[in-house]
Design an enzyme around this catalytic site. Structure first.
Site, mmCIF file in Angstrom:
data_model
loop_
_atom_site.group_PDB
_atom_site.id
_atom_site.type_symbol
_atom_site.label_atom_id
_atom_site.label_comp_id
_atom_site.label_asym_id
_atom_site.label_seq_id
_atom_site.Cartn_x
_atom_site.Cartn_y
_atom_site.Cartn_z
ATOM 1 N N CYS A 116 4.184 -16.519 10.149
ATOM 2 C CA CYS A 116 4.700 -17.070 9.481
ATOM 3 C C CYS A 116 6.080 -17.755 10.413
ATOM 4 C CB CYS A 116 6.015 -16.382 8.438
ATOM 5 S SG CYS A 116 7.587 -16.961 8.061
ATOM 6 N N GLU A 133 -7.004 34.082 13.180
ATOM 7 C CA GLU A 133 -7.466 32.550 13.610
ATOM 8 C C GLU A 133 -6.950 32.103 13.022
ATOM 9 O OE1 GLU A 133 -10.838 33.930 15.963
ATOM 10 O OE2 GLU A 133 -11.978 33.781 13.872
ATOM 11 N N CYS A 169 4.833 -17.518 3.544
ATOM 12 C CA CYS A 169 5.796 -16.388 3.537
ATOM 13 C C CYS A 169 5.979 -15.794 2.365
ATOM 14 C CB CYS A 169 6.781 -16.924 4.932
ATOM 15 S SG CYS A 169 7.581 -15.160 5.090
ATOM 16 N N ASP A 174 -11.302 22.581 12.488
ATOM 17 C CA ASP A 174 -12.545 21.805 11.760
ATOM 18 C C ASP A 174 -13.166 21.041 12.346
ATOM 19 O OD1 ASP A 174 -13.216 21.069 9.381
ATOM 20 O OD2 ASP A 174 -11.020 19.451 9.706
ATOM 21 N N CYS A 204 10.282 -16.382 3.070
ATOM 22 C CA CYS A 204 10.998 -17.315 2.669
ATOM 23 C C CYS A 204 9.944 -18.712 2.564
ATOM 24 C CB CYS A 204 11.151 -17.505 4.291
ATOM 25 S SG CYS A 204 9.836 -18.125 5.730
ATOM 26 N N CYS A 207 13.171 -18.090 8.195
ATOM 27 C CA CYS A 207 13.004 -16.775 7.260
ATOM 28 C C CYS A 207 13.415 -15.952 7.285
ATOM 29 C CB CYS A 207 11.830 -16.360 7.904
ATOM 30 S SG CYS A 207 10.684 -15.088 6.931
ATOM 31 N N LYS A 255 -6.432 28.040 3.620
ATOM 32 C CA LYS A 255 -6.193 26.542 3.170
ATOM 33 C C LYS A 255 -4.329 26.206 3.431
ATOM 34 C CE LYS A 255 -9.830 24.721 4.069
ATOM 35 N NZ LYS A 255 -11.436 24.192 3.094
ATOM 36 N N LYS A 274 -8.199 28.648 11.620
ATOM 37 C CA LYS A 274 -10.004 27.730 11.144
ATOM 38 C C LYS A 274 -9.393 26.894 11.659
ATOM 39 C CE LYS A 274 -12.934 27.404 7.182
ATOM 40 N NZ LYS A 274 -12.660 25.890 7.322
ATOM 41 N N TYR A 333 -16.248 32.700 17.567
ATOM 42 C CA TYR A 333 -15.662 33.760 16.520
ATOM 43 C C TYR A 333 -16.254 34.926 15.886
ATOM 44 C CZ TYR A 333 -17.487 30.269 13.298
ATOM 45 O OH TYR A 333 -18.113 29.594 12.508
#
Ligand code: D41
Length: 786
Positions: free
Chosen positions: A441, A116, A411, A120, A414, A447, A317, A118, A228
Site C-alpha cells: 500500500c 511406544e 488498500c 508418523d 486507507c 494509512c 490416536k 506411534k 517395533y
C-alpha cells in the site's frame, strides 16, 4: 607383523560401522566428523585399489550405483498386520476388556503393556540372512509391498550387517521409516529456494524419498528408521517379552524409540498417553498417537488376530494435526511497511489442539502455488506449536462457484493504490532463485494500518524505547486521530491524553514525560525506529557506525551501501528508496525538527582506504581475470588506486604471481576512460563517506560482549579520543551509552572537566574510571588503540 590390506580394510569397516551405530542409532557420536571422513576416504581408496575386496555390507556401499527403472513387487512371507485405533478412553477400556475376556482373566487384572509413540512414517520390512541385510520392502497393503532394498540401504540407522551375535539365521525386522522435523524443514527450505515443490508434511516427505528409483536421491534425504516388531524368525529365537525382544534388536544394531516403556493395565496406558501427548510438540519427529502392545509374546500368540489386525495391539490416536475445512473468505492485511498480505478466513476447525479460524497465506505467490479459491476445501495443518498453515487444496471438493482471489487495487484500510513490488529470493550462496510479486500500500503514514504499526515499532524497546507507549495506547492515539506521524507524538500534551479511555491525570502526564524524555536518541536507535523494510537492529547499527550521520545515511546511494558489512543490493535499495520517498522525507524532516539531539556515532578510526579495502575495491570493479587473490596482490604491490590506474605493462609484469589473464584484463580496463572514471568516482565516494569496512564491528554476539546489560556514561573530555569513538568502543563491548547518570548506570568514564555527572556518580556510589583506567580497560578487552 605387517598389517595386510585385508586387515586394514576390515578394521576401517569396523570403526566406521561403530561410529555409524553410535551416531545414528544411539545419538552419541564417538569420533569427530573429520576423523570419520578420513577413515571413509581411506577405505574408499583401498577398495578402489582392490575391488575384489569390496563387500555388500561395506559402509561405502550404502548408495546404489544404478537407478532402477521400476520397483519389483514383494509378497510378504508373513503378512504385515494393521493396527486398530482407539480415539477415546472408552475405546481403550474396551480393548482391555476384550483381551481379559479372551484370556479368561478376571475383570480388573492388570496386564503389562509395552508402549511406544506411534511414528508418523512408512512401515517397512527388513530381511537379514546370516546377519546380512538382503532385502527391504514397503508394507504396501500388508500382503504385497515394493522392493526398496537400494533405498533402505542408504538410511544410516539401518545396519547393513547385524552387530554382535546370536541372531537367527533369517530375521525380518519391521519398523517405521520417518523424517525428523528438522530434516523436513531443511529439505523444504531447500526446495523453496530452488523453486521446487515442497512436501506437505514429514510423512509425505519420507514416503516420497523411499519412492525414488535413484537411491542417490534417497541418500540425500534425512531419513531414520526405528524398529517395533519382527516378522520371520528362523534358525534362532528371541526373548519372550515385547520390550526385551526390542532391546535385543537394539543389541543387534537397530534404533528403538527411546520412549519405549512397559506399564501396567489400562490406567498405565492412559497415563503414558497423557505424558507423551504433553511432549508431542517438543519431540524431534511427528507422531500421531501411541501404540500399546501386550508385553508377553506368549499372550500375543494366544490372542491372535481378527481381520488382519492383532487383538493384542492398539493405536491410541492423538487429536489430528491436519484437518479439512472451508475457506470462507480471503482478506488482506496491511503491515508496518505497507506489505499487503492475504489471510484466509476459515470455517472454524479444531486442529492440533486449538480452534483455528484464520491462516496466513503469506503472499499472492502462495495462493497461486496452492491454486486456492474462496469456497475451496483445504487441508489445515498445525503441528509442533506453530502457526496454522494451509497446506493443500482438495480439488475434488471445489464448488462450482469458487472464486479466484485477486489482489485489491486499493488498500482495504486507507484506499490508497496498492503497488506491485518485485520480490527476489536468494539462497545463501547468493544465486537468485525465485522472483515473485509482493504488494504494498503506497499510503505510508496516511494509512491507518501502517501508521499504527509504524508507531508501535517506533516506540518499542529496541527502538525509541518510550516507556508506557504500547500497542493499545498507540491504537487509541491513532483512532482518536491525535497522531499522524512519529513527530506528532512529541506534540502531544497531557490535556489531549486525559480524555482517552483508561487515562487519568497522572497517567497522562507520565506518558507525556516519557515521550519528552526520549527527544535525545542515538543514531542507530533512530534508524532502527524508522522501520525501514529489512533494516533490523544490526543493520541500523552498521549504518550508524559506518556512515556516522543521518545526513550521510539519507544521501548514500545503493551502490555505496553495499560496501557495508552484510548489506546486499536488495537491502541497500530498500534503504535508498525509503529515504527518497517524498512522504518519508517529509515525515523524517518533521521528526528531526521535533527531536532535540541525535547522538551520532563517529568513525572508529580516521584510517582511510587501507590496502585491504583497496583490494576489495579492485575485486568489485569487474576486471577480467582479477578475482579476490589477484586483487589482493595488486593492492599489496601498488598500495594506492592511483598507482594501479597508471600502471603500464612493465609495471604489471612486476607484480608477483599475477596471472597473464589478469594483466591483460587490467590493461584493457585502464585503457577504458569510462571505466577509469567510474572507479575513481567510486573511490571518491567511499572516501568521502569515510568508510572503514575493515574495522566496522562484525556481528556482535553475547559471548564477546562483556558489557552486555551495562549502561555507561561518558563525561568531560577525553584527550586520547573523541567522545563518539569512546562510545563506539563501549558499544562494541555490548554496553549501552547513556547521556545521564541514574541508578541504572554501571560505570562513569570521567575526563577532565567532568562536572555534575561525576558528582552524581559519586553520590550514587557508581564506579568511576579516569581516562588512563579506561584506556587500560579497553586494551584488556583486546581493543586495538592506534
Ligand atoms: O510407530 C508406529 N508407526 C508403529 C506401527 C508401531 N510403533 N508399532 C506398530 N505395530 C504394529 C503391529 C502391532 C501390527 C506389529 C505399527 C504397526 N503395526 C503398523 N504400522 C503400519 C501398519 C501397522
Amino acid at each position: 607383523m605387517p598389517v595386510t590390506i585385508h586387515d586394514e580394510i576390515n578394521q576401517l569397516r569396523e570403526q566406521l560401522n561403530l561410529h555409524n551405530y553410535r551416531y545414528y542409532v544411539q545419538d552419541e557420536p564417538s569420533i569427530p566428523d573429520a576423523e570419520y571422513d578420513r577413515l571413509m576416504q581411506r577405505l574408499k581408496q583401498l577398495e578402489s585399489q582392490h575391488p575384489e575386496l569390496v563387500t555388500a555390507d561395506s559402509p561405502t556401499q550404502r548408495v546404489g550405483a544404478r537407478p532402477l527403472t521400476a520397483f519389483t513387487q514383494v509378497t510378504h512371507e508373513m503378512p504385515m498386520l494393521s493396527l486398530d485405533n482407539a480415539f477415546a478412553e472408552a475405546d481403550m477400556e474396551d480393548f482391555n476388556r476384550r483381551i481379559l475376556s479372551r484370556l479368561d482373566y478376571p475383570v480388573g487384572t492388570q496386564i503389562e503393556f509395552a508402549c511406544e509413540p506411534k511414528l508418523d512414517g512408512i512401515a517397512v520390512s527388513l530381511l537379514y540372512e546370516d546377519g546380512l541385510f538382503v532385502r527391504g520392502a514397503t508394507r504396501g497393503d500388508g500382503t504385497t509391498g515394493e522392493d526398496i532394498t537400494q533405498n533402505i540401504r542408504t538410511i544410516p540407522s539401518v545396519p547393513l550387517r547385524l552387530r554382535g551375535e546370536g541372531f537367527p539365521r533369517r530375521l525380518e525386522v519391521r519398523g517405521e521409516v520417518y523424517m525428523p522435523r528438522e530434516g523436513f524443514e531443511a529439505l523444504n527450505e531447500q526446495a523453496r529456494l530452488q523453486g521446487q515443490k515442497t512436501f506437505v508434511n514429514p510423512r509425505n516427505a519420507a514416503a516420497g524419498s523411499l519412492r525414488q528409483l535413484d537411491s542417490r536421491i534417497t541418500a540425500a534425504r534425512p531419513l531414520q528408521m526405528c524398529s517395533y516388531s519382527v516378522g520371520i524368525v528362523e534358525g534362532g529365537t528371541l526373548p519372550g517379552q515385547q520390550d526385551q525382544m526390542l532391546k535385543q534388536l537394539a543389541q543387534w544394531g537397530f534404533r528403538l524409540n527411546p520412549l519405549l516403556e512397559v506399564v501396567s493395565g489400562v490406567a498405565g496406558c492412559l497415563d503414558y498417553y497423557q505424558r507423551i501427548l504433553a511432549q508431542r510438540d517438543q519431540l524431534g519427529y511427528e507422531i500421531d498417537g501411541v501404540v500399546f502392545k501386550v508385553n508377553d509374546l506368549a499372550l500375543q500368540q494366544k490372542l491372535g488376530f481378527v481381520s488382519r489386525a492383532p487383538r493384542w495391539a492398539i493405536a491410541h490416536k492423538f487429536p489430528a494435526q491436519e484437518e479439512l475445512t472451508q475457506v470462507r473468505a480471503v482478506e488482506f492485511q496491511v503491515g508496518r511497511t505497507g506489505a499487503v498480505t492475504p489471510v484466509a478466513r476459515l470455517e472454524p476447525v479444531f486442529v492440533g489442539g486449538v480452534t483455528v479460524s484464520n491462516a496466513t497465506l503469506h503472499n499472492m505467490d502462495e495462493i497461486a502455488r496452492l491454486d486456492l479459491r474462496v469456497g475451496d476445501t483445504v487441508v489445515i495443518r498445525r503441528a509442533g506449536d506453530v502457526i496454522p498453515q494451509v497446506v493443500q487444496v482438495v480439488p475434488e471438493r471445489r464448488p462450482e462457484d469458487a472464486r479466484r482471489v485477486e489482489i485489491p487495487e486499493n488498500c482495504p484500510v486507507c484506499g490508497s493504490h496498492v503497488e506491485r513490488v518485485q520480490r527476489v529470493l536468494r539462497s545463501k550462496s547468493g544465486a537468485r532463485v525465485e522472483e515473485g510479486a509482493a504488494y504494498r500500500c503506497v499510503g505510508r503514514l496516511s494509512c491507518k494500518a501502517q501508521r499504527q504499526q509504524a508507531l508501535i515499532h517506533f516506540a518499542s524497546r529496541k527502538a525509541m524505547d518510550i516507556d508506557g507507549l504500547g500497542e493499545k495506547i498507540v491504537q487509541q492515539l491513532v483512532e482518536a486521530d491525535l497522531v499522524q506521524s512519529p513527530a506528532d507524538l512529541y506534540r502531544l500534551v497531557p490535556a489531549q491524553l486525559e480524555p482517552l479511555e483508561g487515562f487519568a491525570k497522572l497517567s497522562a502526564s507520565n506518558l507525556y514525560e516519557a515521550i519528552q524524555s526520549r527527544k535525545t536518541v542515538e543514531l542507530a536507535r533512530l534508524i532502527y525506529a524508522l522501520g525501514i523494510p529489512d533494516v533490523g537492529e544490526e543493520t541500523a547499527r552498521t549504518l550508524a557506525l559506518s556512515l556516522g550521520s543521518m545526513a550521510r545515511i539519507r544521501e548514500a546511494l545503493p551502490d555505496t551501501l553495499t560496501w557495508l558489512p552484510d548489506i546486499g543490493l536488495e537491502v541497500a535499495t530498500e534503504i535508498h528508496n525509503f529515504f527518497h520517498d517524498e512522504s518519508n522525507k517529509e515525515a523524517l524532516d518533521d521528526l528531526l525538527d521535533m527531536l532535540e539531539k541525535v547522538e551520532e556515532t563517529g568513525e572508529l578510526s580516521s584510517k582511510q582506504a587501507s590496502i585491504a579495502s583497496l583490494a576489495q575495491l579492485l575485486e568489485r570493479v569487474n576486471i577480467k581475470g582479477v578475482a579476490k587473490v589477484g586483487a589482493e596482490r595488486l593492492a599489496e604491490h601498488f598500495g594506492s588506486l592511483e598507482a594501479v590506474l597508471t600502471a603500464d605493462a612493465d609495471a604489471l609484469a612486476a607484480v608477483p604471481k599475477l596471472s597473464a589473464k589478469a594483466v591483460k584484463g587490467l590493461l584493457s580496463c585502464i585503457a577504458d576512460v569510462a571505466w577509469v572514471e567510474r572507479v575513481q568516482s567510486l573511490e571518491q565516494q567511499l572516501r568521502t563517506f569515510g568508510m572503514h569496512w575493515e574495522s566496522a564491528p562484525a556481528h556482535t554476539s553475547a559471548d564477546n560482549e562483556p558489557l552486555a546489560d551495562q549502561t555507561w556514561v561518558l563525561t568531560g573530555t577525553l584527550e586520547s579520543m573523541g567522545r563518539n569513538e569512546a562510545k563506539a568502543y563501549l558499544q562494541q563491548l555490548g554496553a549501552k551509552v547513556a547521556g545521564s547518570v541514574s541508578a541504572k548506570t554501571s560505570c562513569v568514564v570521567a575526563g577532565p572537566g567532568a562536572g555534575s555527572k561525576l558528582a552524581q556518580a559519586n553520590k550514587h556510589g557508581i564506579q568511576v574510571m579516569n581516562e588512563a583506567d579506561f584506556l587500560d580497560y579497553l586494551k584488556q578487552q583486546g581493543i586495538d588503540l592506534a
